[in-house]
Write an enzyme that holds these catalytic residues in place. Sequence first.
Site, PDB file in Angstrom:
ATOM      1  N   HIS A  66       0.766  -1.392  -0.176  1.00 52.39           N
ATOM      2  CA  HIS A  66       0.115  -0.023  -0.026  1.00 52.39           C
ATOM      3  C   HIS A  66       0.870   1.262   0.058  1.00 52.39           C
ATOM      4  O   HIS A  66       1.888   1.359   0.668  1.00 52.39           O
ATOM      5  CB  HIS A  66      -1.060  -0.060   1.211  1.00 52.39           C
ATOM      6  N   ASP A  68      -0.633   4.298   0.748  1.00 50.03           N
ATOM      7  CA  ASP A  68      -0.893   5.461   1.640  1.00 50.03           C
ATOM      8  C   ASP A  68      -0.268   5.206   3.220  1.00 50.03           C
ATOM      9  O   ASP A  68       0.143   4.113   3.417  1.00 50.03           O
ATOM     10  CB  ASP A  68      -2.429   5.331   1.802  1.00 50.03           C
ATOM     11  N   GLU A 117      -5.497   1.783   2.107  1.00 49.30           N
ATOM     12  CA  GLU A 117      -5.201   0.709   3.210  1.00 49.30           C
ATOM     13  C   GLU A 117      -5.568   1.272   4.614  1.00 49.30           C
ATOM     14  O   GLU A 117      -6.129   0.428   5.491  1.00 49.30           O
ATOM     15  CB  GLU A 117      -3.910  -0.199   2.919  1.00 49.30           C
ATOM     16  N   GLU A 118      -4.984   2.283   4.856  1.00 47.25           N
ATOM     17  CA  GLU A 118      -5.015   2.799   6.156  1.00 47.25           C
ATOM     18  C   GLU A 118      -6.527   3.277   6.578  1.00 47.25           C
ATOM     19  O   GLU A 118      -6.814   3.692   7.706  1.00 47.25           O
ATOM     20  CB  GLU A 118      -4.033   3.797   6.442  1.00 47.25           C
TER      21      GLU A 118
END
Length: 344
Positions: A66, A68, A117-118
Amino acid sequence: MISSEEKVEFLRKLVEIYSPTGRESEAVKFIVESFESFGVDAYVDEVGNAIAIREGKGPRILLAGHVDTVPGIIPVRIEDGVLWGRGSVDAKGPLATFFFATLESNANIIFAGLVDEEGFSKGAKNLDVPRPDYIIIGEPSGVDGVTIGYKGSLTAKFVESVEKVHGSLGVDAAERLINRWLEIKSSFGEGFDALSGRIVELHAYERDFDFYGEMVINLRTPPGYNPPKGWEILDFVPAYQVDRRSPLVRAFVRGIRRNGMRPRLKKKTGTADMNILGPRFGVDAVAYGPGDSRLDHTPHERISLSEYLLAIDVLVDVIEELKGAKERAAEESGEREAGKALSG
């Protein structure tokens, strides 16, 4: 051959691009342009993921990390062989590892630099690529570790409204929410197979004719957990774990040993895109990447550059192991068929 200096410089530049959830576009562009500079076709998909596909030998392997990070700027610097910066561990170090493993492996690889993803994993949930045979997720496991399981994540909301009575005569909305939380918390335990969690938000206030309150909680759920009926579920991703006898796990064990280390199989109490992509494609998935996950989201986030470089070597060896496993399986199948023909 790509030099160690180039690999370090790529990671440094990637970490320097501040990319909290929702602001990943500059980092995604950098990844795509970097692939193109090495002669690899890459593109940005409809939801903002960076995608590169290489055709080669062996099974199709999805390398998905990811782009982010959580918010918080940490000045990027290199001191004593350590790179400091937000995302260096979670998870641009693993993502850069995937970038160079893609370039250095003559294999069927899909590289995916995922967004959100976060947040709520928009990148993983909307990933539109050919079905892989194996999935490797870019998360810090340590160079000698491979993560074979993540707990699930459930976010739920509770609302209470209590008609006003004299302050000494009743339980107000805030107290009801706290009691509800304590009831839920009473079933908590420790470890991968137990329920755990926290309060994310709690608001309570007095209105003209009632006491009103809202509470949002996040639970980390073990395998087999089902949300109670009647809850307002905002998001639920079930736990995921892969059989330790999987060819994918065995390939990591061999690849780590080949680089002089003792493999460690891990189950983590967090949640990752592995929980989404493994079940979605119906294939085995693990997570791998350099870095100490205890530094995730902290102001002390940093990664050992020697570990990062070694992780690239490990991952290239793992990919070669997977290619060899498919070739061996094909040979064994051919030998069995030949044996049947001769016996017939």
